[in-house]
Design a protein around this motif. Structure first.
Motif, PDB file in Angstrom:
ATOM      1  N   GLY A 256       0.820  -1.206   0.000  1.00 11.58           N
ATOM      2  CA  GLY A 256       0.000   0.000   0.000  1.00 11.58           C
ATOM      3  C   GLY A 256       0.850   1.250   0.000  1.00 11.58           C
ATOM      4  N   ILE A 257       0.418   2.247   0.784  1.00 10.70           N
ATOM      5  CA  ILE A 257       1.144   3.511   0.785  1.00 10.70           C
ATOM      6  C   ILE A 257       2.462   3.425   1.544  1.00 10.70           C
ATOM      7  N   THR A 258       2.681   2.336   2.268  1.00 10.00           N
ATOM      8  CA  THR A 258       3.961   2.161   2.977  1.00 10.00           C
ATOM      9  C   THR A 258       4.973   1.391   2.139  1.00 10.00           C
ATOM     10  N   ALA A 259       4.565   0.934   0.941  1.00  9.70           N
ATOM     11  CA  ALA A 259       5.478   0.165   0.088  1.00  9.70           C
ATOM     12  C   ALA A 259       6.638   1.037  -0.374  1.00  9.70           C
ATOM     13  N   VAL A 260       7.826   0.467  -0.320  1.00 11.50           N
ATOM     14  CA  VAL A 260       9.032   1.128  -0.831  1.00 11.50           C
ATOM     15  C   VAL A 260       9.563   0.279  -1.982  1.00 11.50           C
TER      16      VAL A 260
ATOM     17  N   ASN B  89       5.285   9.979 -13.197  1.00  8.32           N
ATOM     18  CA  ASN B  89       6.721  10.048 -12.914  1.00  8.32           C
ATOM     19  C   ASN B  89       6.968  10.563 -11.514  1.00  8.32           C
ATOM     20  N   PHE B  90       8.159  10.291 -11.032  1.00  7.32           N
ATOM     21  CA  PHE B  90       8.592  10.853  -9.755  1.00  7.32           C
ATOM     22  C   PHE B  90      10.060  11.207  -9.851  1.00  7.32           C
ATOM     23  N   ARG B  91      10.471  12.136  -8.990  1.00  7.63           N
ATOM     24  CA  ARG B  91      11.877  12.528  -8.898  1.00  7.63           C
ATOM     25  C   ARG B  91      12.335  12.320  -7.472  1.00  7.63           C
TER      26      ARG B  91
ATOM     27  N   LEU C  31      17.070   4.573  -7.476  1.00  5.40           N
ATOM     28  CA  LEU C  31      16.067   5.497  -6.946  1.00  5.40           C
ATOM     29  C   LEU C  31      15.034   4.695  -6.166  1.00  5.40           C
ATOM     30  N   GLN C  32      14.565   5.255  -5.073  1.00  2.00           N
ATOM     31  CA  GLN C  32      13.514   4.612  -4.292  1.00  2.00           C
ATOM     32  C   GLN C  32      12.225   5.433  -4.382  1.00  2.00           C
ATOM     33  N   TYR C  33      11.107   4.693  -4.447  1.00  2.00           N
ATOM     34  CA  TYR C  33       9.797   5.360  -4.505  1.00  2.00           C
ATOM     35  C   TYR C  33       8.915   4.905  -3.359  1.00  2.00           C
ATOM     36  N   GLN C  34       8.382   5.878  -2.624  1.00  2.00           N
ATOM     37  CA  GLN C  34       7.355   5.641  -1.620  1.00  2.00           C
ATOM     38  C   GLN C  34       6.418   6.854  -1.631  1.00  2.00           C
ATOM     39  N   VAL C  35       5.147   6.600  -1.627  1.00  2.00           N
ATOM     40  CA  VAL C  35       4.166   7.686  -1.653  1.00  2.00           C
ATOM     41  C   VAL C  35       4.469   8.679  -0.535  1.00  2.00           C
ATOM     42  N   GLY C  36       4.618   9.944  -0.909  1.00  2.00           N
ATOM     43  CA  GLY C  36       4.849  10.985   0.084  1.00  2.00           C
ATOM     44  C   GLY C  36       6.285  11.123   0.522  1.00  2.00           C
TER      45      GLY C  36
ATOM     46  N   ASN D  18       4.225  12.723  -9.614  1.00  2.00           N
ATOM     47  CA  ASN D  18       3.208  13.081 -10.603  1.00  2.00           C
ATOM     48  C   ASN D  18       2.473  11.821 -11.064  1.00  2.00           C
ATOM     49  N   SER D  19       1.608  11.305 -10.177  1.00  2.00           N
ATOM     50  CA  SER D  19       0.751  10.150 -10.484  1.00  2.00           C
ATOM     51  C   SER D  19       1.545   8.931 -10.919  1.00  2.00           C
ATOM     52  N   PHE D  20       2.697   8.722 -10.302  1.00  2.00           N
ATOM     53  CA  PHE D  20       3.524   7.564 -10.653  1.00  2.00           C
ATOM     54  C   PHE D  20       2.882   6.279 -10.135  1.00  2.00           C
ATOM     55  N   VAL D  21       2.920   5.202 -10.951  1.00  2.00           N
ATOM     56  CA  VAL D  21       2.409   3.879 -10.567  1.00  2.00           C
ATOM     57  C   VAL D  21       3.590   2.917 -10.513  1.00  2.00           C
TER      58      VAL D  21
END
Length: 565
Positions: A226-230, A254-256, A273-278, A284-287
């Motif tokens: 969910g939103i805690t996924a890295v 995309n995300f930066r 690069l690591q992605y986690q919501v917030g 920008n609406s990255f999936v």
């Protein structure tokens, strides 16, 4: 040290060719006739016993490019203290032994040169030896000397770039599994594509698109849900100069974020690069993942560069890039010559990525970089070396020698064209984005344009060519180019190289003209042809039956070659 013959040295002299072969730690010496050379390094005299037939060899250029395969020598020798069949039975071979062919001038039975300044011709390795020939001395062996025999085994990407479950144990649990993929090698300052500014009417206004979908990224780890996924994405199999980057999904989301430097289970360093919501710089609406066909692409344009060169800046100068690739090869390389030309070659800047493990290092260099540089690459006396092609680099040719034709330097053919396709209108596409297999930028040299812009320029040579041959167009796509200045430089070089074609003559000369080397520019005067101090360049050199043969390219561009009266 490689010191060229002076003309004065060779007057009244004869040529003696020398060959040294290093085998199992011992140096064997051969020559076309017995001779002794002093060695000031250890105060010794080295004896060359003869046994070397007058060699036939050819060295040539490709009028800008590479022709190492043509620079080889076939030899037949007898090693008096070696039985080659016995060596073979004991698992010892001449293959890959280092060989050096050189020459000295001899007058009154004495060499005018010593070991330190004999004239090196070709350094390479022994290949394809034949021995055990019936009715021959047991020390007899024939082989070739060349310097390209191992290039096919050297790849740009080594196995440390491969993404597998041993390096990244969490791969098997991922939806998107990059099995068999290789982390990209990313170099240069890439990702910022120059384009015409669409907001103005001035064609010279330039803007930059810094959000191209350039190189692939691969998911290597995911924790939480969910939103805690890295989610972690590998973007390069090495440390990069950039501190941030942006990743696009296939829908344009995309995300930066900041780039992290980590090591895999085998201790290999990589950039990610690591992605986690917030928890990113920009979102920008990255999936993160949809299915196992999902791909992700990196935009590099908002920061500065990929792989870090030896000077601590992004590897982008062509001189530094050539040395980087050449150091991957198991070949003799004339490193000082490359270092000496680096200030010139580094004016040409390249960037991009590769992630194909099958690409051979030297093949890539010959195809993607060297054709756009003002050099020939030849087998020199100390290995692979660059020769600056003064026709295309210098505005005014400065001859190194002045030569008058005579019975000792005789033109043996008419002036004839080389096989060069004419081009006078050239478009170069550059700034390649991998996801769409397309180019973001282009520039053009147009012989008919009246008003120049930032991306369409005129050229005097192109204009003369157009008037002489009509419109001759070419489109050139360069996937490893991002620099506008380099694109313009390459375009003008290519017009200068091919706009007016190329012509030349063949010359036969006595041994004393051995001082002429590939790439040398000479001032030629010939009463028979009506040439006076005409600039030309040595593009082919061979020795056969006691004579030199040279092919000279004649300067035919009146812009750069003012006629002598």
């Amino acid at each position: 040290m490689n010191i060229q013959f002076n003309e004065e040295d060779l007057i009244g002299s004869e040529i003696c060719f020398l060959l040294t072969v290093e085998y199992l730690g011992k140096e064997y010496r051969f020559s076309t006739f017995p001779i002794e050379l002093n060695d000031s390094r250890d105060n010794l005299t080295h004896r060359y016993e003869g046994g070397l037939n007058d060699p036939s060899f050819t060295q040539s250029t490709k009028i800008v490019g590479v022709d190492l395969e043509g620079d080889s020598i076939s030899l037949e020798l007898v090693f008096e203290d070696i039985d080659w069949v016995e060596e073979w039975k004991n698992g010892r071979f001449l293959d890959h032994s280092v060989c050096l062919l050189s020459m000295v001038a001899v007058r009154d039975g004495k060499s005018l040169h010593d070991e330190m300044n004999k004239i090196h011709i070709l350094k390479g390795k022994a290949v394809e030896p034949i021995f055990g020939v019936p009715n021959r001395n047991r020390g007899y062996i024939s082989f070739s000397v060349q310097n390209d025999n191992t290039v096919t085994s050297s790849r740009l990407l080594v196995d440390s770039f491969q993404i597998d479950v041993y390096k990244f144990p969490n791969l098997e649990g991922l939806v998107e599994f990059p099995k068999g993929k290789y982390a990209p090698f990313v170099f240069g300052k890439l990702g910022k594509a120059p384009q015409r500014d669409s907001n103005g009417t001035d064609d010279n206004l330039i803007s930059f698109n810094d959000k191209g979908h350039i190189s692939p990224a691969y998911t290597i780890n995911q924790t939480g849900s969910g939103i805690t996924a890295v989610t972690e994405y590998i973007i390069a199999g090495h440390v990069v100069n950039a501190s941030t980057a942006r990743i696009f999904d296939q829908q344009g989301g995309n995300f930066r974020n900041n780039i992290t430097i980590s090591t895999d289970s085998d201790g290999n360093t990589y950039s990610a690069l690591q992605y986690q919501v917030g928890s990113v710089i920009e979102d920008n609406s990255f999936v993160p993942a949809l299915d196992n066909d999902q791909t992700f692409w990196v935009s590099w344009g908002e920061d500065e560069g990929g792989y870090i060169g030896i000077d601590g800046t992004p590897l982008q100068g062509a001189g530094d890039l050539c040395l980087y690739v050449l150091n991957l090869l198991n070949l003799e390389v004339d490193t000082p010559s490359w270092v000496g030309l680096a200030p010139v070659l580094n004016e040409y800047k390249f960037g991009g990525y590769f992630n194909d493990p099958q690409v051979k290092a030297f093949d890539w260099l010959k195809k993607q970089i060297i054709p756009y540089l003002p050099i020939e690459v030849v087998d020199g006396p100390n290995g692979i070396k660059p020769v600056l092609n003064l026709y295309y680099y210098c505005q005014v040719l400065e001859p190194q020698y002045t030569i008058y034709t005579s019975g000792e330097f005789e033109i043996i053919t008419g002036i004839q064209p080389f096989d060069v396709d004419i081009v006078n209108k050239l478009q170069i596409e550059f700034c390649y984005q991998g996801e769409f297999d397309s180019y973001l930028s282009s520039i053009e040299v147009d012989p008919q344009v009246e008003e120049e812009t930032a991306f369409i320029v005129k050229d005097q040579t192109a204009r003369i060519s157009f008037e002489r041959y009509g419109l001759q167009e070419e489109v050139l796509s360069i996937p490893f180019l991002w620099d506008l200045g380099t694109a313009l430089r390459i375009a003008r070089d290519r017009i200068k190289q091919r706009g007016l074609g190329a012509t030349g003559i063949e010359v036969e000369a006595v041994g004393r003209y051995g001082f002429l080397a590939l790439g040398d520019v000479i001032s030629l005067t010939s009463d028979n042809l009506g040439l006076k101090d005409h600039p030309c360049q040595v593009v082919r050199k061979s020795w056969n039956n006691g004579k030199w043969k040279f092919v000279l390219q004649l300067e035919s561009n009146t812009i750069y070659n003012l006629r002598k009266t």
